[in-house]
Design an enzyme around this catalytic site. Sequence first.
Site, mmCIF file in Angstrom:
data_model
loop_
_atom_site.group_PDB
_atom_site.id
_atom_site.type_symbol
_atom_site.label_atom_id
_atom_site.label_comp_id
_atom_site.label_asym_id
_atom_site.label_seq_id
_atom_site.Cartn_x
_atom_site.Cartn_y
_atom_site.Cartn_z
ATOM 1 N N GLN A 204 18.542 63.317 38.088
ATOM 2 C CA GLN A 204 17.093 63.316 38.287
ATOM 3 C C GLN A 204 16.828 62.863 39.724
ATOM 4 O O GLN A 204 16.831 61.671 40.021
ATOM 5 C CB GLN A 204 16.423 62.402 37.266
ATOM 6 C CG GLN A 204 16.747 62.775 35.823
ATOM 7 C CD GLN A 204 16.188 64.140 35.424
ATOM 8 O OE1 GLN A 204 14.989 64.296 35.235
ATOM 9 N NE2 GLN A 204 17.067 65.126 35.282
ATOM 10 N N GLY A 245 6.855 63.018 30.745
ATOM 11 C CA GLY A 245 8.165 63.559 31.073
ATOM 12 C C GLY A 245 8.323 63.871 32.557
ATOM 13 O O GLY A 245 7.383 63.781 33.346
ATOM 14 N N HIS A 246 9.536 64.266 32.932
ATOM 15 C CA HIS A 246 9.828 64.520 34.340
ATOM 16 C C HIS A 246 9.073 65.738 34.873
ATOM 17 O O HIS A 246 8.846 66.713 34.168
ATOM 18 C CB HIS A 246 11.333 64.652 34.594
ATOM 19 C CG HIS A 246 12.020 65.720 33.810
ATOM 20 N ND1 HIS A 246 13.376 65.859 33.788
ATOM 21 C CD2 HIS A 246 11.541 66.699 33.013
ATOM 22 C CE1 HIS A 246 13.717 66.883 33.031
ATOM 23 N NE2 HIS A 246 12.612 67.403 32.551
ATOM 24 N N ASN A 247 8.661 65.632 36.128
ATOM 25 C CA ASN A 247 7.961 66.706 36.850
ATOM 26 C C ASN A 247 6.552 67.005 36.320
ATOM 27 O O ASN A 247 5.949 68.003 36.717
ATOM 28 C CB ASN A 247 8.772 68.013 36.848
ATOM 29 C CG ASN A 247 10.096 67.858 37.550
ATOM 30 O OD1 ASN A 247 11.115 67.671 36.906
ATOM 31 N ND2 ASN A 247 10.087 67.916 38.870
ATOM 32 N N SER A 265 7.620 69.000 33.083
ATOM 33 C CA SER A 265 7.102 70.120 33.874
ATOM 34 C C SER A 265 5.777 70.672 33.367
ATOM 35 O O SER A 265 5.393 71.783 33.744
ATOM 36 C CB SER A 265 8.137 71.256 33.979
ATOM 37 O OG SER A 265 9.304 70.786 34.628
#
Length: 354
Positions: A204, A245-247, A265
Amino acid sequence: MKPQQKKSQYTLAELTNGLDEVTILGDPQCVISGVGTLKQAAPNQIAFLMNPLYKKYLANTQAAAVIVSQSDAPECPVNAVISRDPYYTYAKIAAYFADKPIFNAGIHPTVVVGANCEIDATVCIGPYCVIGDNVKLARNVILGPGTIIGERVTIDEDTSIDAKVIIYYDVKIGKRVQIFSGTVIGSDGFGLAKHKGQWQKVPQLGSVIIEDDVEIGANCAIDRGAIEDTVLERCVKLDNLVQIGHNVRIGENTAIAGCVGIAGSATIGKNCLIGGAAGLNGHISITDNVMITGMTAVTKTIKEAGVYSSGVGGLVTNLEWRKSSARLHRLEQLNQRVKVLESLLEELIERKDS
């Protein structure tokens, strides 16, 4: 590190000073020493009326003053603070009576500070904090006890971080941000690649950017980006137990209630409202000015502003969902009618055959 003292009482004139579109009907020098509800306020307290369900308590309130709309002012038996937005006015006035301690600048002797840090002289750092290398803390930043700040973190002025918050490396936090206890910002996103039946962790490499005036509730988790950064834009408000969550990118002025989960995302627009326990798929987009009601499963992109809910049939507009829900509750009644009609039909067939 000792808390500063606040006044214990204010006049109505002091409480409303600087507030737009607010007028006092009654005595501006009336002294107020706290807030209360219409039903239970003491004679030295101020109350407010916004929801018409509580108007029945207005006539007999014991409050010294009530924050009301222009339409309700004639029925107010005590001093009235007339506002176009009573709840907002209440929020500004109630802040005078918040009993949270305000600490003076200083670094507790138990704090561990890394190398090459830039810590403004006005910063307050509570006991047992750990500050990594190359951290920058601007004016009036407050770190509660036991908070951990990773390497190369930047925190801008007037930001308050409560006890036992963990902020991982390279995170950037703006001005006037409030972060409540137990929150973790910048931990790894859930990135895994399956190869020959086994999971391989995907590095990450991004970070997290928190813009100005954001509020993050207790025990939230905001993952760092896989490649690009996870971003919370200006004035985003998160309740407790929210997972980002990520992004993910969340647009300004969006408010998210407790226990919401947003997969990686996803992009959420400006001025959105997301109800408690809603779940959003990854890699989808939500346009501006969308309201998602509680416990809704958002499985696809939303391109038009409006109110959305989900049920057995998946995500639909709130109006469609309400219609379907009403039909669902009438199924038993419809079933009984069908049985009656079937019975009548059988009788007709028997008569014809006979």
